[in-house]
Design an enzyme around this catalytic site. Structure first.
Site, short mmCIF file in Angstrom:
data_model
loop_
_atom_site.label_atom_id
_atom_site.label_comp_id
_atom_site.label_asym_id
_atom_site.label_seq_id
_atom_site.Cartn_x
_atom_site.Cartn_y
_atom_site.Cartn_z
N LYS A 9 -3.55 6.50 6.50
CA LYS A 9 -4.06 7.13 5.28
C LYS A 9 -5.14 8.18 5.59
CE LYS A 9 -3.01 3.20 2.23
NZ LYS A 9 -3.56 2.30 1.19
N TYR A 49 3.84 5.47 -4.87
CA TYR A 49 3.14 4.34 -5.47
C TYR A 49 3.65 4.02 -6.87
CZ TYR A 49 -0.38 3.86 -1.76
OH TYR A 49 -1.04 3.62 -0.57
N ASN A 112 -8.28 1.50 2.77
CA ASN A 112 -7.77 0.49 3.71
C ASN A 112 -6.86 1.02 4.82
OD1 ASN A 112 -5.52 0.87 2.20
ND2 ASN A 112 -5.36 -1.20 1.41
N HIS A 115 -0.86 2.18 5.23
CA HIS A 115 0.17 1.68 4.32
C HIS A 115 1.33 1.17 5.16
CE1 HIS A 115 3.17 1.38 1.17
NE2 HIS A 115 4.00 1.90 2.06
N GLU A 126 11.00 4.15 1.04
CA GLU A 126 9.88 4.95 1.55
C GLU A 126 10.30 5.85 2.71
OE1 GLU A 126 6.91 1.89 2.12
OE2 GLU A 126 6.71 1.58 -0.04
P1 DAT Z 1 -0.67 -2.98 0.24
O1 DAT Z 1 -1.16 -1.62 0.65
O2 DAT Z 1 -1.31 -4.06 1.07
O3 DAT Z 1 0.82 -3.09 0.19
P2 DAT Z 1 -0.61 -2.95 -2.68
O4 DAT Z 1 0.78 -2.44 -2.57
O5 DAT Z 1 -0.83 -4.16 -3.53
O6 DAT Z 1 -1.23 -3.25 -1.23
O7 DAT Z 1 -1.55 -1.82 -3.25
C1 DAT Z 1 -1.40 -0.48 -2.79
C2 DAT Z 1 -2.76 0.09 -2.51
O8 DAT Z 1 -3.51 0.15 -3.71
C3 DAT Z 1 -3.60 -0.74 -1.54
O9 DAT Z 1 -3.32 -0.43 -0.18
C4 DAT Z 1 -4.98 -0.35 -1.93
C5 DAT Z 1 -4.89 -0.10 -3.43
N1 DAT Z 1 -5.29 -1.30 -4.19
C6 DAT Z 1 -4.63 -2.46 -4.30
N2 DAT Z 1 -5.27 -3.33 -5.07
C7 DAT Z 1 -6.41 -2.69 -5.47
C8 DAT Z 1 -7.52 -3.04 -6.29
N3 DAT Z 1 -7.61 -4.22 -6.87
N4 DAT Z 1 -8.50 -2.12 -6.45
C9 DAT Z 1 -8.43 -0.90 -5.89
N5 DAT Z 1 -7.41 -0.51 -5.10
C10 DAT Z 1 -6.41 -1.37 -4.89
MG MG Z 2 2.19 -2.17 -1.07
#
Ligand code: DAT
Ligand code: MG
Length: 149
Positions: A9, A49, A112, A115, A126
């Site tokens: 990222k 997303y 974080n 991805h 993707e």
């Molecule tokens: P991942 O990246 O572990 O697959 P995800 O698909 O649930 O996680 O969410 C996509 C991204 O969105 C994640 O990398 C960071 C952001 N995100 C997820 N939950 C969040 C939250 N509660 N607050 C802010 N950002 C969040």
């Molecule tokens: Mg995800």
């Protein structure tokens, strides 16, 4: 052989973690079959997303992922979807174990660093979103006989 999609990222590009992250996958024995530095458009970010469209953090998510260049990659290997996801670590920083990428480099869910695709369906979707067929290279590594039985 299974393939998955992973992306360094924008924050991790700025923190100069590209090499560190790719090195982890290489050392594991996972093969890079697609790789590009790119600037995501808002449109691509929204598509990528799409599952999070209704989430309260969606706008922040799109803004964050388009804030600078990313490194998109296609990784290949046995069970690579689950393995890469495990290597990336948990979404919530307090659950991300040391030794995982997020466990070692992340304090905030919204920053974080990586991805990774979460399922076979996501991986296919993707990979196709980010890579043209001809950008994925089919080749052998000489080390493969030492990595697989
Ligand atoms: P991942 O990246 O572990 O697959 P995800 O698909 O649930 O996680 O969410 C996509 C991204 O969105 C994640 O990398 C960071 C952001 N995100 C997820 N939950 C969040 C939250 N509660 N607050 C802010 N950002 C969040
Ligand atoms: Mg995800």
């Amino acid at each position: 052989m299974e393939q998955t999609f992973a992306m360094v990222k924008p924050g991790a590009v700025q923190r100069e973690l590209i090499g560190e992250i790719i090195t982890r996958f290489e050392k594991k024995g996972i093969k890079l079959v697609g790789l590009k530095l790119m600037q995501m458009s808002e449109e691509l970010a929204k598509q990528h997303y799409a599952e999070h469209t209704e989430k309260p953090f969606f706008d922040e998510l799109v803004k964050g992922i388009t804030a600078g260049p990313v490194v998109a990659m296609v990784l290949e290997g046995e069970n690579v979807i689950n393995i890469v996801r495990t290597m990336a670590g948990a979404t919530r920083p307090s659950d991300a174990l040391p030794g995982t990428i997020r466990g070692d480099y992340v304090l905030d869910t919204g920053k974080n660093v990586i991805h990774t695709s979460d399922s076979k369906e996501s991986a296919i979707r993707e990979i196709n979103l980010f890579f043209k067929k001809e950008e994925i290279i089919n080749y052998s590594l000489a080390t493969e006989t030492w990595i697989y039985v």
